[in-house]
Design a protein around this motif. Structure first.
Motif, PDB file in Angstrom:
ATOM      1  N   ALA A  10      86.441  50.384  58.145  1.00  0.00           N
ATOM      2  CA  ALA A  10      85.004  50.689  58.224  1.00  0.00           C
ATOM      3  C   ALA A  10      84.831  52.060  58.869  1.00  0.00           C
ATOM      4  N   VAL A  11      84.877  53.102  58.027  1.00  0.00           N
ATOM      5  CA  VAL A  11      84.699  54.465  58.529  1.00  0.00           C
ATOM      6  C   VAL A  11      83.409  55.076  57.981  1.00  0.00           C
ATOM      7  N   LEU A  12      82.885  54.516  56.897  1.00  0.00           N
ATOM      8  CA  LEU A  12      81.550  54.905  56.434  1.00  0.00           C
ATOM      9  C   LEU A  12      80.559  54.554  57.543  1.00  0.00           C
ATOM     10  N   PRO A  13      79.434  55.265  57.654  1.00  0.00           N
ATOM     11  CA  PRO A  13      78.491  54.933  58.741  1.00  0.00           C
ATOM     12  C   PRO A  13      77.933  53.516  58.605  1.00  0.00           C
ATOM     13  N   MET A  14      78.001  52.755  59.690  1.00  0.00           N
ATOM     14  CA  MET A  14      77.528  51.363  59.665  1.00  0.00           C
ATOM     15  C   MET A  14      76.017  51.264  59.438  1.00  0.00           C
ATOM     16  N   PHE A  15      75.286  52.348  59.762  1.00  0.00           N
ATOM     17  CA  PHE A  15      73.833  52.295  59.545  1.00  0.00           C
ATOM     18  C   PHE A  15      73.491  52.500  58.067  1.00  0.00           C
ATOM     19  N   HIS A  16      74.509  52.763  57.236  1.00  0.00           N
ATOM     20  CA  HIS A  16      74.291  52.969  55.803  1.00  0.00           C
ATOM     21  C   HIS A  16      74.658  51.701  55.053  1.00  0.00           C
ATOM     22  N   VAL A  17      73.910  51.408  53.996  1.00  0.00           N
ATOM     23  CA  VAL A  17      74.053  50.125  53.295  1.00  0.00           C
ATOM     24  C   VAL A  17      75.431  49.942  52.640  1.00  0.00           C
ATOM     25  N   PHE A  18      76.087  51.023  52.236  1.00  0.00           N
ATOM     26  CA  PHE A  18      77.417  50.917  51.610  1.00  0.00           C
ATOM     27  C   PHE A  18      78.388  50.263  52.592  1.00  0.00           C
ATOM     28  N   CYS A  19      78.435  50.784  53.824  1.00  0.00           N
ATOM     29  CA  CYS A  19      79.325  50.208  54.844  1.00  0.00           C
ATOM     30  C   CYS A  19      78.862  48.808  55.240  1.00  0.00           C
ATOM     31  N   LEU A  75      73.008  53.479  66.696  1.00  0.00           N
ATOM     32  CA  LEU A  75      74.392  53.419  67.183  1.00  0.00           C
ATOM     33  C   LEU A  75      75.344  53.961  66.138  1.00  0.00           C
ATOM     34  N   GLY A  76      76.440  54.532  66.613  1.00  0.00           N
ATOM     35  CA  GLY A  76      77.524  54.894  65.709  1.00  0.00           C
ATOM     36  C   GLY A  76      78.382  53.675  65.417  1.00  0.00           C
ATOM     37  N   ASN A  77      79.481  53.863  64.692  1.00  0.00           N
ATOM     38  CA  ASN A  77      80.382  52.765  64.362  1.00  0.00           C
ATOM     39  C   ASN A  77      81.063  52.257  65.629  1.00  0.00           C
ATOM     40  N   SER A  78      80.846  50.991  65.933  1.00  0.00           N
ATOM     41  CA  SER A  78      81.340  50.411  67.185  1.00  0.00           C
ATOM     42  C   SER A  78      81.215  48.889  67.114  1.00  0.00           C
ATOM     43  N   PRO A  79      81.958  48.172  68.005  1.00  0.00           N
ATOM     44  CA  PRO A  79      81.769  46.713  68.065  1.00  0.00           C
ATOM     45  C   PRO A  79      80.312  46.359  68.412  1.00  0.00           C
ATOM     46  N   ILE A  81      83.067  39.734  56.657  1.00  0.00           N
ATOM     47  CA  ILE A  81      82.724  38.688  57.634  1.00  0.00           C
ATOM     48  C   ILE A  81      82.458  37.352  56.937  1.00  0.00           C
ATOM     49  N   ALA A  82      81.938  37.416  55.710  1.00  0.00           N
ATOM     50  CA  ALA A  82      81.685  36.172  54.964  1.00  0.00           C
ATOM     51  C   ALA A  82      82.987  35.449  54.605  1.00  0.00           C
ATOM     52  N   CYS A  83      84.123  36.181  54.580  1.00  0.00           N
ATOM     53  CA  CYS A  83      85.371  35.489  54.205  1.00  0.00           C
ATOM     54  C   CYS A  83      86.452  35.577  55.272  1.00  0.00           C
ATOM     55  N   GLY A  84      86.067  35.917  56.500  1.00  0.00           N
ATOM     56  CA  GLY A  84      87.020  35.857  57.612  1.00  0.00           C
ATOM     57  C   GLY A  84      88.040  36.976  57.649  1.00  0.00           C
ATOM     58  N   ALA A  85      87.756  38.101  56.966  1.00  0.00           N
ATOM     59  CA  ALA A  85      88.685  39.243  56.966  1.00  0.00           C
ATOM     60  C   ALA A  85      88.521  40.049  58.257  1.00  0.00           C
ATOM     61  N   THR A  86      89.411  41.029  58.473  1.00  0.00           N
ATOM     62  CA  THR A  86      89.373  41.866  59.680  1.00  0.00           C
ATOM     63  C   THR A  86      88.740  43.212  59.371  1.00  0.00           C
ATOM     64  N   VAL A  87      87.794  43.624  60.211  1.00  0.00           N
ATOM     65  CA  VAL A  87      87.134  44.928  60.062  1.00  0.00           C
ATOM     66  C   VAL A  87      87.816  45.921  61.014  1.00  0.00           C
ATOM     67  N   LEU A  88      88.361  46.990  60.446  1.00  0.00           N
ATOM     68  CA  LEU A  88      89.006  48.032  61.259  1.00  0.00           C
ATOM     69  C   LEU A  88      87.973  49.129  61.500  1.00  0.00           C
ATOM     70  N   ILE A  89      87.362  49.107  62.695  1.00  0.00           N
ATOM     71  CA  ILE A  89      86.234  50.011  62.977  1.00  0.00           C
ATOM     72  C   ILE A  89      86.738  51.395  63.367  1.00  0.00           C
ATOM     73  N   GLN A  90      86.287  52.402  62.607  1.00  0.00           N
ATOM     74  CA  GLN A  90      86.612  53.806  62.911  1.00  0.00           C
ATOM     75  C   GLN A  90      85.329  54.483  63.403  1.00  0.00           C
ATOM     76  N   VAL A 137      92.145  47.415  52.289  1.00  0.00           N
ATOM     77  CA  VAL A 137      91.006  47.927  51.502  1.00  0.00           C
ATOM     78  C   VAL A 137      90.435  49.157  52.201  1.00  0.00           C
ATOM     79  N   PHE A 138      90.209  50.213  51.421  1.00  0.00           N
ATOM     80  CA  PHE A 138      89.538  51.403  51.958  1.00  0.00           C
ATOM     81  C   PHE A 138      88.329  51.700  51.092  1.00  0.00           C
ATOM     82  N   ALA A 139      87.172  51.871  51.736  1.00  0.00           N
ATOM     83  CA  ALA A 139      85.948  52.252  51.012  1.00  0.00           C
ATOM     84  C   ALA A 139      85.485  53.597  51.531  1.00  0.00           C
ATOM     85  N   GLY A 140      85.191  54.511  50.610  1.00  0.00           N
ATOM     86  CA  GLY A 140      84.755  55.839  51.037  1.00  0.00           C
ATOM     87  C   GLY A 140      83.902  56.514  49.986  1.00  0.00           C
TER      88      GLY A 140
END
Length: 504
Positions: free
Chosen positions: A204-213, A60-64, A222-231, A250-253
């Protein structure tokens, strides 16, 4: 009970039931809703025969759906096999066969490849598409299952959570076996180091199937109740719009993403005023790019380092305290690393050797590959294959991949050192360096660059480097590209550049 990704989600659903867990386009869900969706998916898989210890692949790609399926599989005590949807039929076949996955949850676009693969694999019992498909069970059908049909099993921290396939530079890709302890300890360290909390919004724009994302943008938030903005996919314009409109913190890239965002003419510092930190990983970020980006957007980039086998984070520059550009920072809590020579002996500070790592984040081993596993470990230390040096304060500098060293007339040339100089050229957007055979010197340096100005010549580039590099490190040849080849996370592929050179 120790580390348990499943319990992390349950705890956030209990502590922050009304907080927003994710936003995707015009959809969003609270933690309570996400937890219920995860329960329903786990129940649906249970009814279809999936049990603790079984493997379920996600294509799957990045999605709920990725997020829900990931935690739903873990809730059953099963393990996740994340696969890039762009992989070929042959690659997908290999991953499913090697992991002995019993089920696949996939986007319907993968159906032509999967229908062929399914005929060949006896172990594959169930294929679920997230969108309507006539032949197979659908996501909707699965999500309609009553959650009372199963009871969540006991999950130990040493239970397998994810199998991640590392790109095989030699031979077949290897499946790194990551446990709940590996991934959970890393998520815990990241959320503490980055001081993540319920008010954070992570892109969350890095690929979810990759360990970095998976760790930085999913498990830690998710461990601290933050919001994930799925791209769904990377576009510099969409990322900047999301940061501005959704007030991301927070932006990770990867460096390529920072390069493209930096080149966006309409992007201004005000767009990123909600950002409290950026994180860069996946490859070394050129110092020149780091400074340009930070100056343009008035944000700090924390460079870190990790591997699939270490779930992934090993070291990162501190949020508070000294940041050293060009360095990957300090070891994260509970993780140790040292720089050793070819005999495994620790080297004095400042000397270059192989980086070795020990900690709760280090994988169990490679699935079904005892020889590769024992080759990667020595005396309890995991050998990364990366050459590094450590300064007196413990800051680590990655010099290069061990196998990427270029030896020119007996002198070691580290590609990264030459690339850093190339990036200083005002017209250079992307750069990579490899060693090519040379009759006189054994090897010589060849550079590949993408430039903004088409008038730039090979001599312009070489002359620019002459004042900054000793003669044996100078590129002898320069090849121009519109864009350098990259993998799914945006990492420049030196391997493909080597293959192109060999073909010529």
């Amino acid at each position: 009970m120790g580390y348990n990704l499943n319990e992390n989600l349950k705890r956030s659903a209990s502590n922050f039931p009304e907080s927003i867990a994710y936003i995707f386009r015009d959809k969003s869900a609270t933690y309570q809703e996400l937890n219920q969706k995860v329960d329903r998916l786990a129940a649906g898989l249970f009814v279809q025969g999936i049990r603790k210890g079984d493997g379920v692949a996600l294509i799957l790609g990045n999605s709920p759906e990725f997020l829900i399926a990931f935690y739903g599989i873990l809730r059953l005590g099963a393990f996740v096999v994340p696969i890039n949807p762009l992989y070929t039929q042959g690659e997908i076949n290999y991953f499913l066969d090697n992991s002995q996955a019993k089920a696949v949850i996939a986007h319907v676009s993968v159906e032509p490849k999967l229908s062929e693969v399914k005929k060949q694999l006896e172990n594959l019992k169930l294929v679920i598409y997230t969108e309507a498909n006539d032949q197979e069970s659908t996501w909707e059908h699965l999500m309609e299952t009553s959650i009372n049909v199963y009871e969540s099993p006991y999950i130990d921290e040493e239970d397998l959570a994810v199998i991640l396939y590392t790109s095989g530079t030699t031979g077949k890709p290897k499946g790194a076996m990551l446990t709940h302890r590996n991934l959970g300890s890393n998520a815990d360290s990241i959320s503490k180091l980055l001081e993540l909390d319920v008010n954070d919004r992570i892109v969350a724009v890095l690929p979810m199937f990759h360990v970095f994302c998976m760790t930085v943008c999913l498990n830690a938030p998710i461990a601290c109740g933050a919001t994930v903005l799925i791209q769904p996919k990377f576009s510099p314009h969409d990322v900047v719009s999301t940061i501005r409109e959704k007030k991301a913190t927070v932006f990770a890239g990867v460096p390529t993403m920072y390069s493209f965002i930096n080149q966006l003419p309409e992007a201004i510092a005000e767009d990123c005023q909600s950002i409290r930190m950026c994180i860069s990983g996946g490859a070394s970020i050129p110092a020149e790019l780091l400074h340009k980006f930070e100056n343009k957007f008035n944000v700090s980039i924390l460079e870190g380092y990790g591997l699939s086998e270490t779930a992934p984070l090993v070291a990162i520059n501190p949020l508070k305290g000294t940041r050293k550009p060009g360095s990957i920072g300090l070891n994260i809590p509970a993780v140790q690393s040292k720089v050793v020579d070819e005999f495994g002996k620790e080297l004095p500070r400042g000397e270059v050797g192989e980086l070795v790592v020990q900690g709760p984040n280090v994988m169990k081993g490679y699935l079904g590959m005892p020889e590769a596993t024992s080759a990667a470990f020595n005396d309890g230390w995991f050998y990364t294959g990366d050459l590094a040096t450590m300064d007196e304060e413990g800051y680590i500098y990655i010099v290069d991949r061990k196998k990427d060293i270029i030896i020119v007339g007996g002198y070691n040339v580290y590609p990264r050192e030459v690339e850093e100089v190339l990036y200083q050229h005002p017209a250079v957007v992307e750069a990579a360096v490899i060693g090519v055979p040379d009759r006189e010197y054994g090897e010589s340096v060849k550079a590949f660059v993408a430039v903004e100005d088409e008038q730039i010549t090979m001599n312009d580039i070489i002359q620019f480097c002459q004042d900054k590099l000793v003669k044996y490190k100078l590129p002898k040849r320069v090849e121009f590209f519109k864009e350098l080849p990259k993998n799914s996370t945006g990492k420049i592929l030196r391997r493909e550049l080597r293959e192109l050179t060999e073909v010529k």
